[in-house]
Design a protein around this motif. Sequence first.
Motif, PDB file in Angstrom:
ATOM      1  N   PHE A  80       0.831  -1.202   0.000  1.00  0.00           N
ATOM      2  CA  PHE A  80       0.000   0.000   0.000  1.00  0.00           C
ATOM      3  C   PHE A  80       0.861   1.245   0.000  1.00  0.00           C
ATOM      4  N   VAL A  81       0.268   2.343  -0.421  1.00  0.00           N
ATOM      5  CA  VAL A  81       0.845   3.668  -0.222  1.00  0.00           C
ATOM      6  C   VAL A  81      -0.195   4.499   0.510  1.00  0.00           C
ATOM      7  N   TRP A  82       0.233   5.158   1.597  1.00  0.00           N
ATOM      8  CA  TRP A  82      -0.633   6.038   2.375  1.00  0.00           C
ATOM      9  C   TRP A  82      -0.210   7.460   2.069  1.00  0.00           C
ATOM     10  N   ASN A  83      -1.155   8.254   1.580  1.00  0.00           N
ATOM     11  CA  ASN A  83      -0.836   9.610   1.139  1.00  0.00           C
ATOM     12  C   ASN A  83      -1.971  10.545   1.539  1.00  0.00           C
ATOM     13  N   ALA A  84      -1.661  11.555   2.335  1.00  0.00           N
ATOM     14  CA  ALA A  84      -2.618  12.583   2.728  1.00  0.00           C
ATOM     15  C   ALA A  84      -3.879  11.992   3.339  1.00  0.00           C
ATOM     16  N   GLY A  85      -3.698  10.985   4.188  1.00  0.00           N
ATOM     17  CA  GLY A  85      -4.818  10.430   4.921  1.00  0.00           C
ATOM     18  C   GLY A  85      -5.548   9.291   4.256  1.00  0.00           C
ATOM     19  N   SER A  86      -5.085   8.874   3.076  1.00  0.00           N
ATOM     20  CA  SER A  86      -5.780   7.817   2.342  1.00  0.00           C
ATOM     21  C   SER A  86      -4.815   6.690   1.979  1.00  0.00           C
ATOM     22  N   MET A  87      -5.255   5.432   2.185  1.00  0.00           N
ATOM     23  CA  MET A  87      -4.447   4.261   1.866  1.00  0.00           C
ATOM     24  C   MET A  87      -4.951   3.624   0.568  1.00  0.00           C
ATOM     25  N   SER A  88      -4.020   3.384  -0.364  1.00  0.00           N
ATOM     26  CA  SER A  88      -4.369   2.794  -1.658  1.00  0.00           C
ATOM     27  C   SER A  88      -3.510   1.568  -1.918  1.00  0.00           C
ATOM     28  N   PRO A  89      -4.048   0.542  -2.581  1.00  0.00           N
ATOM     29  CA  PRO A  89      -3.270  -0.668  -2.866  1.00  0.00           C
ATOM     30  C   PRO A  89      -2.299  -0.476  -4.018  1.00  0.00           C
ATOM     31  N   LEU A  90      -1.188  -1.174  -3.947  1.00  0.00           N
ATOM     32  CA  LEU A  90      -0.231  -1.268  -5.053  1.00  0.00           C
ATOM     33  C   LEU A  90      -0.412  -2.655  -5.659  1.00  0.00           C
ATOM     34  N   LEU A  91      -1.038  -2.700  -6.806  1.00  0.00           N
ATOM     35  CA  LEU A  91      -1.456  -3.972  -7.358  1.00  0.00           C
ATOM     36  C   LEU A  91      -0.285  -4.792  -7.877  1.00  0.00           C
ATOM     37  N   PRO A  92      -0.401  -6.120  -7.811  1.00  0.00           N
ATOM     38  CA  PRO A  92       0.669  -6.998  -8.287  1.00  0.00           C
ATOM     39  C   PRO A  92       0.855  -6.895  -9.800  1.00  0.00           C
ATOM     40  N   LEU A  93       1.889  -7.537 -10.287  1.00  0.00           N
ATOM     41  CA  LEU A  93       2.185  -7.538 -11.717  1.00  0.00           C
ATOM     42  C   LEU A  93       0.991  -8.055 -12.506  1.00  0.00           C
ATOM     43  N   GLY A  94       0.597  -7.301 -13.514  1.00  0.00           N
ATOM     44  CA  GLY A  94      -0.516  -7.722 -14.354  1.00  0.00           C
ATOM     45  C   GLY A  94      -1.854  -7.673 -13.650  1.00  0.00           C
ATOM     46  N   ASN A  95      -1.894  -7.026 -12.435  1.00  0.00           N
ATOM     47  CA  ASN A  95      -3.144  -6.972 -11.667  1.00  0.00           C
ATOM     48  C   ASN A  95      -3.753  -8.366 -11.508  1.00  0.00           C
ATOM     49  N   THR A  96      -2.893  -9.351 -11.225  1.00  0.00           N
ATOM     50  CA  THR A  96      -3.335 -10.739 -11.205  1.00  0.00           C
ATOM     51  C   THR A  96      -4.101 -11.121  -9.954  1.00  0.00           C
ATOM     52  N   TRP A 128       7.008   0.766  -8.558  1.00  0.00           N
ATOM     53  CA  TRP A 128       5.750   1.478  -8.748  1.00  0.00           C
ATOM     54  C   TRP A 128       6.029   2.976  -8.724  1.00  0.00           C
ATOM     55  N   GLN A 129       5.134   3.753  -9.326  1.00  0.00           N
ATOM     56  CA  GLN A 129       5.194   5.208  -9.265  1.00  0.00           C
ATOM     57  C   GLN A 129       3.909   5.724  -8.658  1.00  0.00           C
ATOM     58  N   LEU A 130       4.025   6.537  -7.602  1.00  0.00           N
ATOM     59  CA  LEU A 130       2.854   7.109  -6.965  1.00  0.00           C
ATOM     60  C   LEU A 130       2.014   7.854  -7.998  1.00  0.00           C
ATOM     61  N   GLY A 131       0.710   7.581  -7.999  1.00  0.00           N
ATOM     62  CA  GLY A 131      -0.189   8.207  -8.957  1.00  0.00           C
ATOM     63  C   GLY A 131      -0.352   7.433 -10.241  1.00  0.00           C
ATOM     64  N   ASN A 132       0.390   6.328 -10.383  1.00  0.00           N
ATOM     65  CA  ASN A 132       0.296   5.492 -11.580  1.00  0.00           C
ATOM     66  C   ASN A 132       0.064   4.054 -11.123  1.00  0.00           C
ATOM     67  N   SER A 133      -1.043   3.465 -11.521  1.00  0.00           N
ATOM     68  CA  SER A 133      -1.399   2.123 -11.044  1.00  0.00           C
ATOM     69  C   SER A 133      -0.562   1.024 -11.680  1.00  0.00           C
ATOM     70  N   ALA A 134       0.164   1.347 -12.753  1.00  0.00           N
ATOM     71  CA  ALA A 134       0.962   0.325 -13.439  1.00  0.00           C
ATOM     72  C   ALA A 134       2.204  -0.018 -12.619  1.00  0.00           C
ATOM     73  N   SER A 135       2.713  -1.238 -12.776  1.00  0.00           N
ATOM     74  CA  SER A 135       3.932  -1.677 -12.103  1.00  0.00           C
ATOM     75  C   SER A 135       4.966  -2.078 -13.143  1.00  0.00           C
ATOM     76  N   THR A 136       6.236  -1.832 -12.847  1.00  0.00           N
ATOM     77  CA  THR A 136       7.330  -2.184 -13.750  1.00  0.00           C
ATOM     78  C   THR A 136       8.031  -3.422 -13.220  1.00  0.00           C
ATOM     79  N   ASP A 137       8.084  -4.464 -14.011  1.00  0.00           N
ATOM     80  CA  ASP A 137       8.689  -5.738 -13.620  1.00  0.00           C
ATOM     81  C   ASP A 137      10.190  -5.673 -13.844  1.00  0.00           C
ATOM     82  N   LEU A 138      10.974  -5.809 -12.780  1.00  0.00           N
ATOM     83  CA  LEU A 138      12.435  -5.795 -12.876  1.00  0.00           C
ATOM     84  C   LEU A 138      13.028  -7.195 -12.754  1.00  0.00           C
TER      85      LEU A 138
END
Length: 381
Positions: A80-96, A128-138
């Motif tokens: 997750f990332v918590w930003n300004a009082g709100s918690m959001s999920p960081l989705l796995p690769l391919g949103n699987t 991951w990049q905050l504000g972007n739901s996509a993930s980069t596979d390294l």
Amino acid sequence: MLKTKNRSVFFGLAAWTLAATLAGTASSAAQAQSYQLLDLGYLGGGPGGFFSQATGINAQGQVVGISSAFDNGASRQYGFVWNAGSMSPLLPLGNTGFTSYTGGINNAGQIAGTSYTAGQAAVHTVRWQLGNSASTDLGTGLAFSFGNAINNSGVIGGHENNQAARWSASNTKQLLPSLGGSQGFVYGLNDAGLAVGESLTIADVTSRATLWNAAGQASDLGTLAGGSFSWATGINSAGHVVGASDLNGNPNISHATLWRNGQVLDLGTLGGQYSDARAINTGGLVVGGSYLAGDTVQHAMLWNGSTLLDLNALVNAAGAGFAYLEVATALNDSGQIVGNGITLNGQTHAFLLTPVPEPQTWLLMFCGLAGLALLRRRKAS
């Protein structure tokens, strides 16, 4: 009778003298920095429970970690990332829908972590990049890799198939040597590209805190006197390293350790036999966890440069819904601290501590403003 100009100076000096006197009184009364405590909550419940754990914080106070979630009728664990009082999920690769983890967040909002690949065939390092739901596979194929830390240049540190590794901002991987053994792990980075962690020695006899320089060369940081094992978890801009070391060949009897200017310093414990340091900021503040006397309960701790403090003594834990704060895992240069605590109903939740301005700060500000107002009135008259 004083002339008007001299009287203005006199009253200005008097105001500042009063400020200094009051500040000194407040300073002697204040035993330590106090903090505002905030429960960061969790993403969701379900069969997997209601929990969250914090792993990193940046200069903006944005926090990352891992939390329980209930998604499409199934229990998950998402970064997750918590930003300004709100918690959001960081989705796995391919949103699987599989598990993801976080290792840290930098000041640009880049997040390092780990995710299962499709079908849970492997675990890969992810950016991951905050504000972007996509993930980069390294990651690489079926290799298992983990992103444990990220610096402000976007360099990620971790390991792949139990070999220490570093990924550049352009996602190029560099495998790092061990101290002669079969395994190595990076747990922390600074902005100069220095990496710290642990590595097995020749014949895998023991594991030592390790520093990798910008070129990738590995150095053994050593142990406390009488120790055989050590590991490093954080490094600041001055190259000061924190972690832990055993005292007598038993890793279960270890103390938080600071490697600074060629010295190996024992930071002690809160009464138990075990403590470990997790992070250090530019100002040299160190956070981690320590067992209390009896070695049954662990408390979050802060080393302020001279004294090891129980963070529970600096907050109103019950007022924020916590039974106690268990471990502090990261901090920023403003002194904000994140970690994990046990709530009043027995759940593990991520917390955020924000320093409360000390009384003398407010007194100096008040008296300074009063002095300026007085000077203006005298000039006007």
